[in-house]
Write an enzyme that holds these catalytic residues in place. Structure first.
Site, PDB file in Angstrom:
ATOM      1  N   ASP A 117      44.290 -14.137 -11.158  1.00  8.86           N
ATOM      2  CA  ASP A 117      44.126 -15.291 -10.255  1.00  8.86           C
ATOM      3  C   ASP A 117      45.172 -15.184  -9.148  1.00  8.86           C
ATOM      4  OD1 ASP A 117      43.914 -17.777  -9.077  1.00  8.86           O
ATOM      5  OD2 ASP A 117      44.983 -18.816 -10.701  1.00  8.86           O
ATOM      6  N   ASP A 176      44.599 -21.386  -8.943  1.00  7.00           N
ATOM      7  CA  ASP A 176      43.671 -22.424  -9.433  1.00  7.00           C
ATOM      8  C   ASP A 176      43.286 -22.197 -10.901  1.00  7.00           C
ATOM      9  OD1 ASP A 176      41.929 -20.303  -9.277  1.00  7.00           O
ATOM     10  OD2 ASP A 176      40.470 -21.288  -7.967  1.00  7.00           O
ATOM     11  N   ASP A 234      40.023 -14.175  -9.333  1.00  8.97           N
ATOM     12  CA  ASP A 234      39.282 -14.083  -8.077  1.00  8.97           C
ATOM     13  C   ASP A 234      39.336 -12.663  -7.516  1.00  8.97           C
ATOM     14  OD1 ASP A 234      41.922 -13.995  -6.987  1.00  8.97           O
ATOM     15  OD2 ASP A 234      41.964 -16.191  -7.044  1.00  8.97           O
ATOM     16  N   ASP A 250      26.767  -6.645 -10.754  1.00  8.14           N
ATOM     17  CA  ASP A 250      25.868  -7.171 -11.764  1.00  8.14           C
ATOM     18  C   ASP A 250      24.605  -7.647 -11.051  1.00  8.14           C
ATOM     19  OD1 ASP A 250      25.166  -8.303 -14.384  1.00  8.14           O
ATOM     20  OD2 ASP A 250      27.331  -8.313 -14.699  1.00  8.14           O
ATOM     21  N   ASP A 283      21.273  -7.056 -15.794  1.00  5.62           N
ATOM     22  CA  ASP A 283      21.290  -8.045 -16.859  1.00  5.62           C
ATOM     23  C   ASP A 283      19.914  -8.162 -17.536  1.00  5.62           C
ATOM     24  OD1 ASP A 283      23.070 -10.314 -17.870  1.00  5.62           O
ATOM     25  OD2 ASP A 283      21.253 -11.423 -17.365  1.00  5.62           O
ATOM     26  N   GLU A 320      20.805  -3.523 -19.228  1.00  9.02           N
ATOM     27  CA  GLU A 320      21.115  -4.165 -20.509  1.00  9.02           C
ATOM     28  C   GLU A 320      19.790  -4.455 -21.219  1.00  9.02           C
ATOM     29  OE1 GLU A 320      23.467  -8.084 -22.229  1.00  9.02           O
ATOM     30  OE2 GLU A 320      22.102  -8.271 -20.542  1.00  9.02           O
ATOM     31  N   HIS A 350      32.126  -8.768 -22.116  1.00  5.07           N
ATOM     32  CA  HIS A 350      32.375 -10.214 -22.016  1.00  5.07           C
ATOM     33  C   HIS A 350      31.488 -11.031 -22.950  1.00  5.07           C
ATOM     34  CE1 HIS A 350      28.851  -9.453 -19.680  1.00  5.07           C
ATOM     35  NE2 HIS A 350      28.601 -10.743 -19.620  1.00  5.07           N
ATOM     36  N   ASP A 351      30.546 -10.391 -23.636  1.00  3.37           N
ATOM     37  CA  ASP A 351      29.673 -11.108 -24.585  1.00  3.37           C
ATOM     38  C   ASP A 351      30.027 -10.803 -26.033  1.00  3.37           C
ATOM     39  OD1 ASP A 351      28.095 -12.143 -22.517  1.00  3.37           O
ATOM     40  OD2 ASP A 351      26.730 -10.421 -22.561  1.00  3.37           O
TER      41      ASP A 351
HETATM   42  C1  NOJ Z   1      23.661 -11.085 -20.571  1.00  3.76           C
HETATM   43  C2  NOJ Z   1      24.999 -11.384 -19.977  1.00  3.76           C
HETATM   44  O1  NOJ Z   1      25.877 -10.336 -20.260  1.00  3.76           O
HETATM   45  C3  NOJ Z   1      25.435 -12.706 -20.555  1.00  3.76           C
HETATM   46  O2  NOJ Z   1      26.785 -12.995 -20.299  1.00  3.76           O
HETATM   47  C4  NOJ Z   1      24.508 -13.772 -20.038  1.00  3.76           C
HETATM   48  O3  NOJ Z   1      24.810 -15.006 -20.647  1.00  3.76           O
HETATM   49  C5  NOJ Z   1      23.046 -13.432 -20.324  1.00  3.76           C
HETATM   50  N1  NOJ Z   1      22.724 -12.061 -20.099  1.00  3.76           N
HETATM   51  C6  NOJ Z   1      22.136 -14.264 -19.457  1.00  3.76           C
HETATM   52  O4  NOJ Z   1      22.242 -13.855 -18.122  1.00  3.76           O
END
Ligand code: NOJ
Length: 557
Positions: A19, A23, A27, A96, A203, A260, A333-334
């Site tokens: 950051d 905030d 960024d 992305d 995605d 993905e 990140h998932d």
């Molecule tokens: C996969 C993404 O990596 C995830 O973070 C997102 O919530 C879902 N697709 C929906 O876009």
């Protein structure tokens, strides 16, 4: 060989990276300030998770304007500066691409809400189930569930119809059957490429072709259907990807693409990534990150068996050996942090296990992805109360589970193991109070272990996880056998050892890795005392067996 066959990619989740304006939210300027760090790490490609204009229901995976940057992250000018800063360091930028759905605040969807609008058909609108009063329970057009829980259809009282959303109800699915939608998306992609972008991470891309009419499928405990086979890999999937490739000039311009895709196997991935298909460069698959769940719900925890993980990864190594290409990842990140999930994040074994898990992944054939902080051995968040979580998926699970009668403690355990927020805590730059991530108050709590685990400490330590990642990246760049060598799994049934070879011509690498917190003997054929060159190891004294979480990479004479 395509250029990405020798590349290593790094993923930035911009909200949590750095950051610059206090905030509490990362960024673009924060990333620009750390470009030399990326360069020192040695990566070739940067995948930037979404920075587009967005109401941020799903942290930017709900896009309201594909051609602008959200003010939270900066401006288009900042993005241009990021692109040129990366290119000056020989790093390519991959954006992305979230085109299965938009935000419900996207002007297309706002227009589409009007049944008389020409944009009505840009999304998937359907009347209520026959014989049911619209808006009443069970009246949804099909029993499809949303990935974030609850029905996949949202009722719109104004028009009396439903729209499909496979994710949150604020993420309506686009109708890819409509040629105007496709043309608009390809034009947007060309616009980014002309701006200097080098490729796309796509995605949930195998959801864009759906099977019509929407049908009921087998139901889970909540009466909804989560069978991805009904919604993924629809009949026009190859056609759409080929069209996109052609219209955007993906193969022609040698753009980097990674799709993905849930619900695929090695054969399907081969069909999407074989060079002559002219569809995608590689695919993020899910089988290997589903092995530690007991049902269709990721929150139903199951123990991971190493033999299953090895066989799953090997099936893609074998399946794509001659045609197609693998994307290699254990973390993003998932997903939870890989050292907490696959390794042992206790103080005693964190460093060794983070290195060994990394060695194993980086010695496979494919393009490895490093997720921000993975190169430090960052661990799961360790949250103990629901107030600490922010993720839409986690909060929706918690609310539904607890109202269905699951004890709150059980739900919290599931969150602490599987929540996406585990990987979203701020990047740990130094030992300062907010880990050097922000001068303000971070949007998600900083992990208290940043005092030990951080970039500043690890950069100066030749034995750190970070130093190990730099060696792994160098090894891929320098050795053609790491890029191209044929993979063979050894000891498939062993529940402690992860061992394999990579061979190219007369060259042969052997990887021996102890994926357990106990020492282990090596079978005699894998004991190379003096007759092999040790290219990389996690421990200094080479015994015949392996210490807990020890791994070695040998080159055979
Ligand atoms: C996969 C993404 O990596 C995830 O973070 C997102 O919530 C879902 N697709 C929906 O876009």
């Amino acid at each position: 060989m395509a250029w990405w066959h020798s590349a290593v990619a790094y993923q930035i989740y911009p909200r949590s990276f750095a950051d610059s304006n206090g905030d509490g939210i990362g960024d673009l300027r924060g990333i620009i300030n750390h470009l030399d760090y990326l360069s020192q790490l040695g990566i070739d490609v940067l995948w930037l998770a979404p920075v587009y204009s967005s109401p941020m229901v799903d942290n930017g995976y709900d896009i309201a304007d594909y051609c602008d940057v959200d003010p939270l992250f900066g401006t288009l000018a900042d993005l241009d500066e990021l692109i040129s800063g990366l290119h000056a360091r020989g790093i390519r930028l991959v954006m992305d691409l979230v085109v299965n759905h938009t935000s419900d605040q996207h002007p297309w969807f706002i227009e589409s809400r009007n049944p008389a609008s020409p944009k009505r058909d840009w999304y998937i609108w359907r009347p209520a189930r026959r014989g049911h009063e619209p808006g009443t329970p069970q009246a949804e057009p099909s029993n499809a569930g949303s990935a974030f829980g609850g029905p996949g259809w949202e009722y719109d009282p104004a028009s009396g119809e439903y729209y499909l959303h496979l994710f949150s109800r604020h993420q309506p699915d686009l109708n890819w059957e409509n040629p105007e939608v496709r043309a608009e998306i390809y034009q947007m992609m060309r616009w980014w490429v002309d701006r200097g972008v080098d490729g796309f991470r796509m995605d949930v891309i195998n959801l864009i072709s759906k099977t019509y009419p929407p049908q009921d499928g087998p139901v889970g405990p909540d009466g909804l259907c989560y069978d991805a086979a009904l919604v993924a890999n629809g009949p026009r999937m190859h056609e759409f990807l080929k069209e996109m490739n052609r219209e955007v000039g993906i193969s022609e311009r040698e753009l980097f693409t990674v799709g993905e895709m849930g619900n695929v196997d090695a054969g399907l991935v081969r069909s999407y990534t074989a060079e002559q298909s002219a569809e995608l460069g590689m695919v993020f698959t899910f089988e290997h990150v589903l092995l530690d769940q007991a049902s269709a719900l990721k929150w139903d925890l199951a123990e991971l068996k190493l033999s299953r993980l090895k066989k799953t990864l090997a099936s893609y190594q074998y399946g794509l050996a001659d045609e197609g290409w693998n994307a290699l990842y254990l973390e993003n990140h998932d997903q939870p942090r890989s050292v907490s999930r696959f390794g042992d994040d206790s103080p005693q074994f964190r460093v060794a296990s983070a290195k060994t898990v990394a060695t194993t992944l980086h010695l496979l054939k494919g393009t490895p992805f490093v997720y921000q902080g993975q190169e430090l051995g960052m661990t799961n968040a360790g949250f103990t109360s629901v107030e600490q979580y922010q993720d839409v998926d986690s909060l929706s699970f918690y609310q539904q589970a607890v109202s269905a009668g699951l004890p709150a403690e059980t739900a919290l355990v599931a969150l602490s193991v599987k929540s996406r927020d585990n990987a979203r805590t701020p990047m740990q730059w130094d030992a300062d109070s907010q880990a050097g991530f922000t001068t303000g108050f971070p949007w998600l709590p900083v992990n208290p272990n940043h005092v030990q685990i951080n970039v500043a400490t690890e950069l100066s330590d030749p034995d750190s996880v970070l130093s190990h990642y730099r060696k792994l990246i160098e090894l891929r760049h320098n050795l053609v056998v790491v890029q191209q060598g044929r993979f063979e799994l050894l000891l498939p049934e062993d529940e402690q050892l992860f061992c394999f070879t990579r061979s190219l011509g007369s060259e042969r690498l052997v990887v021996v890795a102890n994926w357990s917190s106990n020492p282990v003997d090596l079978p005699s054929e894998l004991q190379f005392a003096a007759d092999a060159e040790l290219l990389l190891g996690t421990h200094s004294d080479a015994e015949l067996g392996l210490a807990a979480w020890e791994s070695r990479v040998y080159r055979l004479a």
